[in-house]
Write a protein that holds these residues in place. Structure first.
Motif, PDB file in Angstrom:
ATOM      1  N   GLY A 140       4.098 -19.841   2.952  1.00  0.00           N
ATOM      2  CA  GLY A 140       4.740 -20.540   4.055  1.00  0.00           C
ATOM      3  C   GLY A 140       5.550 -21.738   3.611  1.00  0.00           C
ATOM      4  O   GLY A 140       6.113 -22.450   4.440  1.00  0.00           O
ATOM      5  N   PRO A 204       4.099 -13.715  10.581  1.00  0.00           N
ATOM      6  CA  PRO A 204       2.837 -14.480  10.592  1.00  0.00           C
ATOM      7  C   PRO A 204       1.910 -14.119   9.441  1.00  0.00           C
ATOM      8  O   PRO A 204       0.725 -13.863   9.627  1.00  0.00           O
ATOM      9  CB  PRO A 204       2.234 -14.110  11.947  1.00  0.00           C
ATOM     10  N   SER A 205       2.468 -14.115   8.224  1.00  0.00           N
ATOM     11  CA  SER A 205       1.695 -13.719   7.053  1.00  0.00           C
ATOM     12  C   SER A 205       1.107 -14.905   6.312  1.00  0.00           C
ATOM     13  O   SER A 205       0.463 -14.729   5.281  1.00  0.00           O
ATOM     14  CB  SER A 205       2.591 -12.906   6.097  1.00  0.00           C
ATOM     15  N   GLU A 207      -0.342 -19.319   6.872  1.00  0.00           N
ATOM     16  CA  GLU A 207      -0.829 -20.288   7.832  1.00  0.00           C
ATOM     17  C   GLU A 207       0.302 -21.129   8.425  1.00  0.00           C
ATOM     18  O   GLU A 207       0.287 -21.472   9.616  1.00  0.00           O
ATOM     19  CB  GLU A 207      -1.874 -21.196   7.192  1.00  0.00           C
ATOM     20  N   ASN A 209       3.483 -20.324   8.995  1.00  0.00           N
ATOM     21  CA  ASN A 209       4.200 -19.579  10.027  1.00  0.00           C
ATOM     22  C   ASN A 209       3.349 -19.388  11.276  1.00  0.00           C
ATOM     23  O   ASN A 209       3.841 -19.489  12.403  1.00  0.00           O
ATOM     24  CB  ASN A 209       4.644 -18.220   9.483  1.00  0.00           C
ATOM     25  N   ARG A 210       2.069 -19.099  11.085  1.00  0.00           N
ATOM     26  CA  ARG A 210       1.192 -18.932  12.252  1.00  0.00           C
ATOM     27  C   ARG A 210       1.096 -20.233  13.048  1.00  0.00           C
ATOM     28  O   ARG A 210       1.111 -20.222  14.286  1.00  0.00           O
ATOM     29  CB  ARG A 210      -0.194 -18.463  11.801  1.00  0.00           C
ATOM     30  N   SER A 212       3.414 -22.585  13.150  1.00  0.00           N
ATOM     31  CA  SER A 212       4.697 -22.821  13.796  1.00  0.00           C
ATOM     32  C   SER A 212       4.835 -21.969  15.054  1.00  0.00           C
ATOM     33  O   SER A 212       5.308 -22.447  16.097  1.00  0.00           O
ATOM     34  CB  SER A 212       5.835 -22.506  12.821  1.00  0.00           C
ATOM     35  N   ILE A 213       4.402 -20.709  14.980  1.00  0.00           N
ATOM     36  CA  ILE A 213       4.457 -19.834  16.153  1.00  0.00           C
ATOM     37  C   ILE A 213       3.533 -20.355  17.244  1.00  0.00           C
ATOM     38  O   ILE A 213       3.874 -20.333  18.434  1.00  0.00           O
ATOM     39  CB  ILE A 213       4.095 -18.385  15.758  1.00  0.00           C
ATOM     40  N   GLN A 218       7.715 -17.683  18.926  1.00  0.00           N
ATOM     41  CA  GLN A 218       8.539 -16.995  17.933  1.00  0.00           C
ATOM     42  C   GLN A 218      10.013 -17.370  18.078  1.00  0.00           C
ATOM     43  O   GLN A 218      10.466 -17.782  19.145  1.00  0.00           O
ATOM     44  CB  GLN A 218       8.362 -15.476  18.119  1.00  0.00           C
TER      45      GLN A 218
END
Length: 303
Positions: A140, A204-205, A207, A209-210, A212-213, A218
């Protein structure tokens, strides 16, 4: 077969208020899921409110009739489509639609920015350029990558008068509130530079990105506006669609990153062809400004 889905009137008031304020339906579904409601039930309730608002009918009070085959309760698009017709009218500007490409709600637009605005944005961005980065899908973290050989920088949302005007214009064109936008990113591609095929939605691969979402939803729509004419090369290519957009100053390509249900759409895969020299010139270049819109108001990562 149908069934009655009952809910508290307070939930109905909450859904109505947020839809009227411009919140994306997908964001409401996500919030209802986070409170333990089943996805199908959350979608059915939000879709019923969307349908009633769109058709000018009475809003549900404490229940909806869920008919899986009902056209009225089909999943609505999770964010606005581009307005139809040959002209998109936003405050202070009429933007011509040059082409539309299915199935990802893609449009090529003219007159998004004028020559003076393009030149001014380049001048403001030039001293702040740094080697462009990509988000490492495993960690990330932003890393310099051979997939994108360019220089870039970010403006803060509505950082100055010109940036604020563009933030507002781009958001209006894409039918989402200004607050849903990330800060403008300016990229400079010198001769030979381009980018490999990539997605703009967040995978979402990792932490980061998850997280941020979870904060902002998204990325649902991208607008790339060209700030200069490129003599050769530099096209924005969409491999899954079999089309390419030629960069012209003031023109833009706008496309959905997610499908009608708000899920990341692999057909949004795109790349920038390498900038080429032309007509005996030793060097050429390409300048673009990119605007990403989120499903919910954008919140940057905590410092």
């Amino acid at each position: 077969m149908s069934q009655v889905l009952r809910f508290a009137p307070a939930l109905g008031d909450w859904v109505r208020l947020h839809l009227v304020q411009g919140e994306a339906p997908s964001a409401l579904v996500d919030a209802m899921q986070s409170q333990g409601m089943a996805l199908a039930a959350a979608k059915a309730i939000v879709d019923a409110f969307c349908h009633a608002l769109r058709e000018g009918k009475a809003l549900p009070v404490d229940h909806v009739v869920w008919q899986e085959a009902s056209e009225a309760l089909q999943v609505q698009r999770a964010f606005p489509m581009l307005a139809r017709g040959p002209m998109l009218r936003v405050p202070g500007r009429d933007v011509r639609v040059l082409a539309r490409v299915a199935p990802i709600d893609l449009a090529v637009l003219a007159d998004v920015m004028d020559a003076d605005e393009c030149a001014a944005l380049i001048d403001m961005a030039r001293p702040r350029l740094r080697p462009s980065t990509l988000v490492d899908p495993l960690t990330g973290r932003d890393v310099v990558s051979a997939q994108r050989v360019s220089l870039g920088m970010f403006f803060r949302l509505e950082e100055n008068a010109l940036v604020a005007r563009l933030d507002q214009r781009f958001a209006a064109l894409m039918g989402l509130p200004v607050a849903h936008g990330e800060g403008l990113q300016v990229l400079h591609y010198p001769t030979g530079a381009g980018s490999s095929p990539h997605f703009d939605f967040l995978v979402p691969s990792n932490e980061a990105n998850r997280a941020s979402i979870a904060r902002s939803g998204q990325r649902v729509r991208t607008m790339v506006t060209y700030l200069n004419d490129v003599p050769a090369g530099g096209e924005t290519v969409f491999p899954a669609l079999g089309c390419a957009v030629t960069p012209r100053r003031g023109h833009a390509v706008c496309f959905a990153d997610c499908d009608a249900a708000g899920e990341p759409d692999p057909a949004s895969l795109h790349a920038s062809q390498a900038v080429e020299s032309s007509h005996g010139a030793d060097r050429s270049e390409k300048w673009v400004v990119t605007k990403w819109m989120r499903a919910r108001p954008f919140q940057s990562a905590p410092a």
